[in-house]
Design a protein around this motif. Structure first.
Motif, PDB file in Angstrom:
ATOM      1  N   GLY A   1      -1.012  -6.752  -4.899  1.00 28.14           N
ATOM      2  CA  GLY A   1      -0.793  -5.639  -5.300  1.00 28.14           C
ATOM      3  C   GLY A   1       0.519  -4.843  -4.762  1.00 28.14           C
ATOM      4  O   GLY A   1       0.724  -3.623  -4.830  1.00 28.14           O
ATOM      5  N   TYR A   2       1.299  -5.684  -4.499  1.00 32.57           N
ATOM      6  CA  TYR A   2       2.733  -5.551  -3.858  1.00 32.57           C
ATOM      7  C   TYR A   2       3.585  -4.992  -5.050  1.00 32.57           C
ATOM      8  O   TYR A   2       3.444  -5.290  -6.229  1.00 32.57           O
ATOM      9  N   GLY A   3       4.468  -3.992  -4.834  1.00 38.63           N
ATOM     10  CA  GLY A   3       5.487  -3.747  -5.668  1.00 38.63           C
ATOM     11  C   GLY A   3       5.285  -2.126  -6.364  1.00 38.63           C
ATOM     12  O   GLY A   3       4.186  -1.489  -6.085  1.00 38.63           O
ATOM     13  N   TYR A   4       6.562  -1.768  -6.559  1.00 41.42           N
ATOM     14  CA  TYR A   4       6.582  -0.261  -7.278  1.00 41.42           C
ATOM     15  C   TYR A   4       5.667  -0.030  -8.068  1.00 41.42           C
ATOM     16  O   TYR A   4       5.513  -0.706  -9.208  1.00 41.42           O
ATOM     17  N   GLY A   5       4.437   0.839  -8.244  1.00 44.18           N
ATOM     18  CA  GLY A   5       3.566   1.205  -8.887  1.00 44.18           C
ATOM     19  C   GLY A   5       2.230   0.590  -8.871  1.00 44.18           C
ATOM     20  O   GLY A   5       1.237   1.071  -8.905  1.00 44.18           O
ATOM     21  N   ALA A   6       2.339  -0.782  -8.536  1.00 41.62           N
ATOM     22  CA  ALA A   6       1.198  -1.768  -8.235  1.00 41.62           C
ATOM     23  C   ALA A   6       0.618  -1.304  -7.092  1.00 41.62           C
ATOM     24  O   ALA A   6      -0.620  -1.141  -7.084  1.00 41.62           O
ATOM     25  N   THR A   7       1.328  -1.037  -6.072  1.00 44.51           N
ATOM     26  CA  THR A   7       0.605  -0.505  -5.032  1.00 44.51           C
ATOM     27  C   THR A   7      -0.100   0.761  -4.821  1.00 44.51           C
ATOM     28  O   THR A   7      -1.294   0.881  -4.432  1.00 44.51           O
ATOM     29  N   LYS A   8       0.451   1.643  -5.561  1.00 38.98           N
ATOM     30  CA  LYS A   8      -0.240   2.921  -5.655  1.00 38.98           C
ATOM     31  C   LYS A   8      -1.454   2.663  -6.557  1.00 38.98           C
ATOM     32  O   LYS A   8      -2.601   3.160  -6.243  1.00 38.98           O
ATOM     33  N   ALA A   9      -1.258   1.811  -7.427  1.00 36.39           N
ATOM     34  CA  ALA A   9      -2.546   1.741  -8.566  1.00 36.39           C
ATOM     35  C   ALA A   9      -3.784   1.038  -7.732  1.00 36.39           C
ATOM     36  O   ALA A   9      -4.766   1.144  -7.937  1.00 36.39           O
ATOM     37  N   ALA A  10      -3.213  -0.041  -6.778  1.00 36.95           N
ATOM     38  CA  ALA A  10      -4.388  -0.802  -6.002  1.00 36.95           C
ATOM     39  C   ALA A  10      -5.007   0.041  -5.042  1.00 36.95           C
ATOM     40  O   ALA A  10      -6.322  -0.049  -4.791  1.00 36.95           O
ATOM     41  N   CYS A  11      -4.180   1.096  -4.376  1.00 41.46           N
ATOM     42  CA  CYS A  11      -4.903   2.184  -3.523  1.00 41.46           C
ATOM     43  C   CYS A  11      -5.887   3.038  -4.384  1.00 41.46           C
ATOM     44  O   CYS A  11      -6.906   3.183  -3.888  1.00 41.46           O
ATOM     45  N   LEU A  12      -5.400   3.369  -5.196  1.00 40.65           N
ATOM     46  CA  LEU A  12      -6.319   4.178  -6.155  1.00 40.65           C
ATOM     47  C   LEU A  12      -7.571   3.537  -6.555  1.00 40.65           C
ATOM     48  O   LEU A  12      -8.708   4.006  -7.001  1.00 40.65           O
ATOM     49  N   GLU A  13      -7.476   2.300  -6.917  1.00 41.01           N
ATOM     50  CA  GLU A  13      -8.524   1.455  -7.456  1.00 41.01           C
ATOM     51  C   GLU A  13      -9.489   1.303  -6.183  1.00 41.01           C
ATOM     52  O   GLU A  13     -10.717   1.388  -6.427  1.00 41.01           O
ATOM     53  N   SER A  14      -9.125   0.937  -5.044  1.00 38.28           N
ATOM     54  CA  SER A  14      -9.867   1.011  -3.781  1.00 38.28           C
ATOM     55  C   SER A  14     -10.414   2.274  -3.428  1.00 38.28           C
ATOM     56  O   SER A  14     -11.468   2.170  -3.106  1.00 38.28           O
ATOM     57  N   CYS A  15      -9.936   3.334  -3.551  1.00 34.27           N
ATOM     58  CA  CYS A  15     -10.467   4.557  -3.451  1.00 34.27           C
ATOM     59  C   CYS A  15     -11.522   4.855  -4.245  1.00 34.27           C
ATOM     60  O   CYS A  15     -12.798   5.171  -3.969  1.00 34.27           O
ATOM     61  N   LYS A  16     -11.658   4.667  -5.430  1.00 31.07           N
ATOM     62  CA  LYS A  16     -12.550   4.590  -6.631  1.00 31.07           C
ATOM     63  C   LYS A  16     -13.759   3.609  -6.206  1.00 31.07           C
ATOM     64  O   LYS A  16     -14.865   4.113  -6.296  1.00 31.07           O
ATOM     65  N   SER A  17     -13.494   2.361  -5.669  1.00 27.16           N
ATOM     66  CA  SER A  17     -14.505   1.471  -5.275  1.00 27.16           C
ATOM     67  C   SER A  17     -15.096   2.110  -4.335  1.00 27.16           C
ATOM     68  O   SER A  17     -16.380   1.906  -4.120  1.00 27.16           O
ATOM     69  N   LEU A  18     -14.618   2.561  -3.141  1.00 22.19           N
ATOM     70  CA  LEU A  18     -15.261   3.100  -1.964  1.00 22.19           C
ATOM     71  C   LEU A  18     -15.676   4.536  -2.157  1.00 22.19           C
ATOM     72  O   LEU A  18     -16.476   4.824  -1.183  1.00 22.19           O
ATOM     73  N   GLY A  19     -15.523   4.984  -3.291  1.00 26.92           N
ATOM     74  CA  GLY A  19     -16.090   6.587  -3.388  1.00 26.92           C
ATOM     75  C   GLY A  19     -15.466   7.465  -2.540  1.00 26.92           C
ATOM     76  O   GLY A  19     -15.858   8.365  -2.198  1.00 26.92           O
ATOM     77  N   VAL A  20     -13.893   7.505  -2.097  1.00 23.81           N
ATOM     78  CA  VAL A  20     -13.355   8.350  -1.374  1.00 23.81           C
ATOM     79  C   VAL A  20     -12.012   8.908  -2.125  1.00 23.81           C
ATOM     80  O   VAL A  20     -11.507   8.307  -2.910  1.00 23.81           O
ATOM     81  N   ASP A  21     -11.590  10.014  -1.481  1.00 23.80           N
ATOM     82  CA  ASP A  21     -10.300  10.521  -2.202  1.00 23.80           C
ATOM     83  C   ASP A  21      -9.191   9.847  -1.739  1.00 23.80           C
ATOM     84  O   ASP A  21      -8.078  10.128  -2.245  1.00 23.80           O
ATOM     85  N   TYR A  22      -9.115   9.354  -0.480  1.00 19.60           N
ATOM     86  CA  TYR A  22      -8.004   8.747   0.337  1.00 19.60           C
ATOM     87  C   TYR A  22      -8.622   7.771   1.259  1.00 19.60           C
ATOM     88  O   TYR A  22      -9.734   7.512   1.620  1.00 19.60           O
ATOM     89  N   ILE A  23      -7.557   6.823   1.459  1.00 18.94           N
ATOM     90  CA  ILE A  23      -7.935   6.191   2.617  1.00 18.94           C
ATOM     91  C   ILE A  23      -6.752   5.744   3.758  1.00 18.94           C
ATOM     92  O   ILE A  23      -6.984   5.929   4.865  1.00 18.94           O
ATOM     93  N   GLY A  24      -5.415   5.719   2.962  1.00 19.06           N
ATOM     94  CA  GLY A  24      -5.371   5.096   1.776  1.00 19.06           C
ATOM     95  C   GLY A  24      -4.202   5.644   0.880  1.00 19.06           C
ATOM     96  O   GLY A  24      -3.232   5.083   0.886  1.00 19.06           O
ATOM     97  N   ILE A  25      -4.535   6.643   0.297  1.00 23.08           N
ATOM     98  CA  ILE A  25      -3.329   7.464  -0.241  1.00 23.08           C
ATOM     99  C   ILE A  25      -3.124   8.520   0.503  1.00 23.08           C
ATOM    100  O   ILE A  25      -3.709   9.744   0.452  1.00 23.08           O
ATOM    101  N   CYS A  26      -2.077   8.087   1.485  1.00 23.62           N
ATOM    102  CA  CYS A  26      -2.390   7.148   2.260  1.00 23.62           C
ATOM    103  C   CYS A  26      -2.200   7.786   3.654  1.00 23.62           C
ATOM    104  O   CYS A  26      -0.890   8.418   3.972  1.00 23.62           O
ATOM    105  N   ARG A  27      -3.048   8.166   4.484  1.00 20.31           N
ATOM    106  CA  ARG A  27      -2.938   9.143   5.591  1.00 20.31           C
ATOM    107  C   ARG A  27      -2.112   8.418   6.764  1.00 20.31           C
ATOM    108  O   ARG A  27      -1.534   8.871   7.347  1.00 20.31           O
ATOM    109  N   SER A  28      -2.426   6.799   6.690  1.00 19.31           N
ATOM    110  CA  SER A  28      -1.817   6.120   8.011  1.00 19.31           C
ATOM    111  C   SER A  28      -1.716   4.778   7.250  1.00 19.31           C
ATOM    112  O   SER A  28      -2.544   4.243   6.412  1.00 19.31           O
ATOM    113  N   ILE A  29      -0.578   4.113   7.661  1.00 18.40           N
ATOM    114  CA  ILE A  29      -0.432   2.652   7.005  1.00 18.40           C
ATOM    115  C   ILE A  29      -0.530   1.808   8.154  1.00 18.40           C
ATOM    116  O   ILE A  29       0.006   2.200   9.335  1.00 18.40           O
ATOM    117  N   GLY A  30      -0.517   0.525   7.805  1.00 10.53           N
ATOM    118  CA  GLY A  30      -0.791  -0.549   9.015  1.00 10.53           C
ATOM    119  C   GLY A  30      -0.391  -1.845   8.510  1.00 10.53           C
ATOM    120  O   GLY A  30      -0.131  -2.033   7.031  1.00 10.53           O
TER     121      GLY A  30
END
Length: 234
Positions: free
Chosen positions: A86-115
């Motif tokens: 999921g690394y790379g421009y565009g791919a990262t955002k898409a991967a985060c959005l996909e995870s949000c959808k799977s988890l049923g949340v609006d953010y995790i993620g998109i992205c309040r904190s990063i680690g």
């Protein structure tokens, strides 16, 4: 530490001002998901921090568990992880959005904190040269048998919260005579001894003598770390 509104949940403040619950419930790609345990931990035990990853294959299951717990998403801290694909421009955002959808949340993620995870000091120093934002968290294996204190001290000096995973040494710590002895002494479980060693939770404190005893346990694990800065490949 302070406490989240309405719950006695200790938190740690990140560099961006957000507060992460100090105790979390992890999942893994090695059979680390139990639906009933997740629901019980969130609904009955006040757990408000859940750690997962797309690679673990349980994001959609967590969505169901969270819904079943009836706890508002806004009151939960959910961590998921980006894998190299999921690394790379565009791919990262898409991967985060996909995870949000799977988890049923609006953010995790998109992205309040990063680690980051499993970063050594050298990786973090390299990241400082390449990136504008210093990670809020570095997640690394941490328990009485693996104590990377130099890394812990470095993270603290840089304003990075050091987050330990596998506090029970994947279960093997629970059968260690030293830990069993202390569990009997404090009338608690071996798991509580391990967790109490690393963070300030539960209604008992380990004596200085017992902390020294646990700190003296021999490190017997090879630390999992990145072999090279993966982000440079994308």
């Amino acid at each position: 530490m302070d406490y989240s509104e309405g719950l006695s949940v200790p938190t740690v403040e990140l560099a961006n001002g957000l507060k992460i619950p100090i105790l979390g419930l992890g999942t893994s790609h090695r059979g680390g998901y139990s639906h009933s345990s997740i629901v019980y931990a969130v609904k009955e035990c006040g757990i408000r921090h859940i750690d997962t990853a797309k690679k673990y294959g349980c994001e959609s299951y967590l969505k169901k568990a969270i819904e079943e717990s009836a706890v508002n998403h806004e009151n939960l801290w959910i961590t998921t992880k980006l894998w190299p694909e999921g690394y790379g421009y565009g791919a990262t955002k898409a991967a985060c959005l996909e995870s949000c959808k799977s988890l049923g949340v609006d953010y995790i993620g998109i992205c309040r904190s990063i680690g980051v995870s499993n970063f050594l000091i050298s990786h973090l120093e390299q990241l400082k040269e390449d990136c504008d934002i210093i990670p809020h968290v570095n997640q690394v294996e941490y328990h009485p048998f693996q104590k990377p204190q130099e890394l812990v001290d470095y993270c603290r000096s840089q304003g990075i919260v050091f987050e330990g995973y596998c506090p029970l040494d994947r279960g093997s710590a629970l059968s260690h005579p030293n830990i069993i002895e202390k569990a009997e002494k404090y009338h608690c479980t071996p798991a509580q001894i391990c967790i109490r060693w690393s963070i300030q939770v539960f209604d008992f404190s380990l004596s200085e003598e017992d902390m020294t005893s646990l700190n003296s346990l021999e490190d017997n694990k090879k630390q999992v770390t990145l072999k090279f800065p993966l982000w440079k490949e994308y």
